[in-house]
Design a protein around this motif. Sequence first.
Motif, PDB file in Angstrom:
ATOM      1  N   PRO A 143       0.841  17.548  -2.131  1.00 31.87           N
ATOM      2  CA  PRO A 143       0.008  18.668  -1.667  1.00 31.87           C
ATOM      3  C   PRO A 143      -1.370  18.657  -2.321  1.00 31.87           C
ATOM      4  O   PRO A 143      -1.559  18.086  -3.400  1.00 31.87           O
ATOM      5  N   ARG A 144      -2.305  19.319  -1.661  1.00 32.69           N
ATOM      6  CA  ARG A 144      -3.672  19.364  -2.169  1.00 32.69           C
ATOM      7  C   ARG A 144      -3.756  20.090  -3.504  1.00 32.69           C
ATOM      8  O   ARG A 144      -4.551  19.727  -4.364  1.00 32.69           O
ATOM      9  N   VAL A 147       0.839  -1.194   0.000  1.00 33.27           N
ATOM     10  CA  VAL A 147       0.000   0.000   0.000  1.00 33.27           C
ATOM     11  C   VAL A 147       0.877   1.248   0.000  1.00 33.27           C
ATOM     12  O   VAL A 147       1.829   1.353   0.779  1.00 33.27           O
ATOM     13  N   THR A 148       0.552   2.187  -0.880  1.00 34.10           N
ATOM     14  CA  THR A 148       1.145   3.517  -0.855  1.00 34.10           C
ATOM     15  C   THR A 148       0.029   4.527  -0.642  1.00 34.10           C
ATOM     16  O   THR A 148      -0.995   4.473  -1.329  1.00 34.10           O
ATOM     17  N   VAL A 149       0.205   5.418   0.325  1.00 34.41           N
ATOM     18  CA  VAL A 149      -0.761   6.484   0.571  1.00 34.41           C
ATOM     19  C   VAL A 149      -0.190   7.782   0.013  1.00 34.41           C
ATOM     20  O   VAL A 149       0.950   8.148   0.314  1.00 34.41           O
ATOM     21  N   CYS A 150      -0.972   8.464  -0.809  1.00 34.88           N
ATOM     22  CA  CYS A 150      -0.609   9.779  -1.342  1.00 34.88           C
ATOM     23  C   CYS A 150      -1.536  10.810  -0.711  1.00 34.88           C
ATOM     24  O   CYS A 150      -2.753  10.729  -0.878  1.00 34.88           O
ATOM     25  N   ALA A 151      -0.951  11.775  -0.012  1.00 37.99           N
ATOM     26  CA  ALA A 151      -1.755  12.753   0.710  1.00 37.99           C
ATOM     27  C   ALA A 151      -0.862  13.918   1.113  1.00 37.99           C
ATOM     28  O   ALA A 151       0.368  13.806   1.080  1.00 37.99           O
ATOM     29  N   SER A 164       2.845  18.600  -8.119  1.00 36.47           N
ATOM     30  CA  SER A 164       1.977  17.694  -7.364  1.00 36.47           C
ATOM     31  C   SER A 164       1.471  16.566  -8.246  1.00 36.47           C
ATOM     32  O   SER A 164       1.470  15.394  -7.849  1.00 36.47           O
ATOM     33  N   LEU A 165       1.031  16.906  -9.442  1.00 40.78           N
ATOM     34  CA  LEU A 165       0.519  15.886 -10.356  1.00 40.78           C
ATOM     35  C   LEU A 165       1.626  14.931 -10.780  1.00 40.78           C
ATOM     36  O   LEU A 165       1.385  13.726 -10.941  1.00 40.78           O
ATOM     37  N   ALA A 166       2.847  15.439 -10.943  1.00 36.96           N
ATOM     38  CA  ALA A 166       3.960  14.571 -11.316  1.00 36.96           C
ATOM     39  C   ALA A 166       4.262  13.579 -10.203  1.00 36.96           C
ATOM     40  O   ALA A 166       4.535  12.385 -10.465  1.00 36.96           O
ATOM     41  N   ALA A 167       4.235  14.028  -8.944  1.00 32.66           N
ATOM     42  CA  ALA A 167       4.472  13.126  -7.817  1.00 32.66           C
ATOM     43  C   ALA A 167       3.388  12.059  -7.740  1.00 32.66           C
ATOM     44  O   ALA A 167       3.667  10.877  -7.488  1.00 32.66           O
ATOM     45  N   LEU A 225     -10.881  13.362  -9.047  1.00 30.20           N
ATOM     46  CA  LEU A 225     -10.635  14.192 -10.222  1.00 30.20           C
ATOM     47  C   LEU A 225      -9.140  14.299 -10.526  1.00 30.20           C
ATOM     48  O   LEU A 225      -8.723  14.243 -11.684  1.00 30.20           O
ATOM     49  N   ARG A 226      -8.336  14.441  -9.493  1.00 32.47           N
ATOM     50  CA  ARG A 226      -6.885  14.522  -9.701  1.00 32.47           C
ATOM     51  C   ARG A 226      -6.341  13.211 -10.264  1.00 32.47           C
ATOM     52  O   ARG A 226      -5.512  13.204 -11.179  1.00 32.47           O
ATOM     53  N   VAL A 227      -6.798  12.098  -9.706  1.00 27.79           N
ATOM     54  CA  VAL A 227      -6.327  10.804 -10.200  1.00 27.79           C
ATOM     55  C   VAL A 227      -6.775  10.593 -11.636  1.00 27.79           C
ATOM     56  O   VAL A 227      -6.021  10.038 -12.460  1.00 27.79           O
TER      57      VAL A 227
END
Length: 360
Positions: A60-61, A35-39, A67-70, A90-92
């Motif tokens: 980051p939010r 599991v990887t958590v992105c937040a 942020s999108l690249a990470a 939406l971001r994903v």
Amino acid sequence: MTQLRTVQVLGGGSAGSSAHVRSLAAGLVARGVRVTVCAPAALDRAFDFLGAGADFTAVPRRSDPLSLAALRAACADADVVHAHGLHAALRVGRVLGAARRAPLVVTWHAFAPESGARGQWLRLRERRAVRDAAVVFGTSSVIVDRARLRGARDARLGAVTIPAPRQGTELHSGKVRAELGAMDRALVVAVGALEPHHGYGTLLDASRHWLDRDPPPLVAVAGEGPGRAALQRRIDAEGLPVRLLGRRDDVTALLAAADVAVLPSRWEARPPLGQEALRLGVPLVATAAGGVPELVGDAAELVAPGDAPALAAAVTALLDDPERRAELAAAGRVQAAGWPTEDDTVAQVLSVYDELRAGR
């Protein structure tokens, strides 16, 4: 079959959704899932996803290119990406793009009714978020129905269960009441971010009805948010028996100390306060809004959203009726015993992941 890898994505991350991801991460890791958590980084400090055995990527939010690249790098070799909340979905969706290398699961935790231009804008965002998902979990039947209305291909009820309170919480009740100055007066507790949809203006209106009690009950509100300054001005100007406590690390002990818990929200899906109050056997007065009636059944007193006199009357009746409080305490524990456990929630999610991976 190779080890399943999932990425859990939080946007802003409410307390309820962040606690759910922490619980889900721990359960999945225990079952052999990577599991990887992105937040946002602040959420890992608050909820310790690393301590649950997950990898963590600070995202980051804001939706800037970095942020999108990470987020894109974290999702690159995932078998399933799971977004929690519409902002995260939406971001994903932007990151995964048309290639859709990994299926997207969305848990839709809550929504607030809106009208006018903002309502139209929100409906468009909701459609876009659920359109990109292979499966949408709604935390209440109301949300499942809304997801289907917005065009979700596969929408299912996925109740989000908060961790059960630790044993011995009640032992701290006297200490909490002493700290608040509520040893010789009733204590009414509300918990949640100080935002308009949580209905604290209605709670302040209700508290005016208790000023003629001797002594008036103390209304303690745990939570922080943009509405704090305006609420405090009203409390000071009107001499209301309300204390804004800010963020608290001892919310469970605070609730256990309460004579009555109050949930005055205009809309809720599966509110953590409702779950904790019923599990602890704390009598609850709540608004009949969103998924609340489904959650509490007959184990709470329900009033219409925004009806301050009804809210005040319901709380007053409970404070004056120890037998009714005892009945609700017992009914709450029975109601809570029928909710899905954390293990049930993890098992449901993992079965969907396996289903999606098998279908690729």
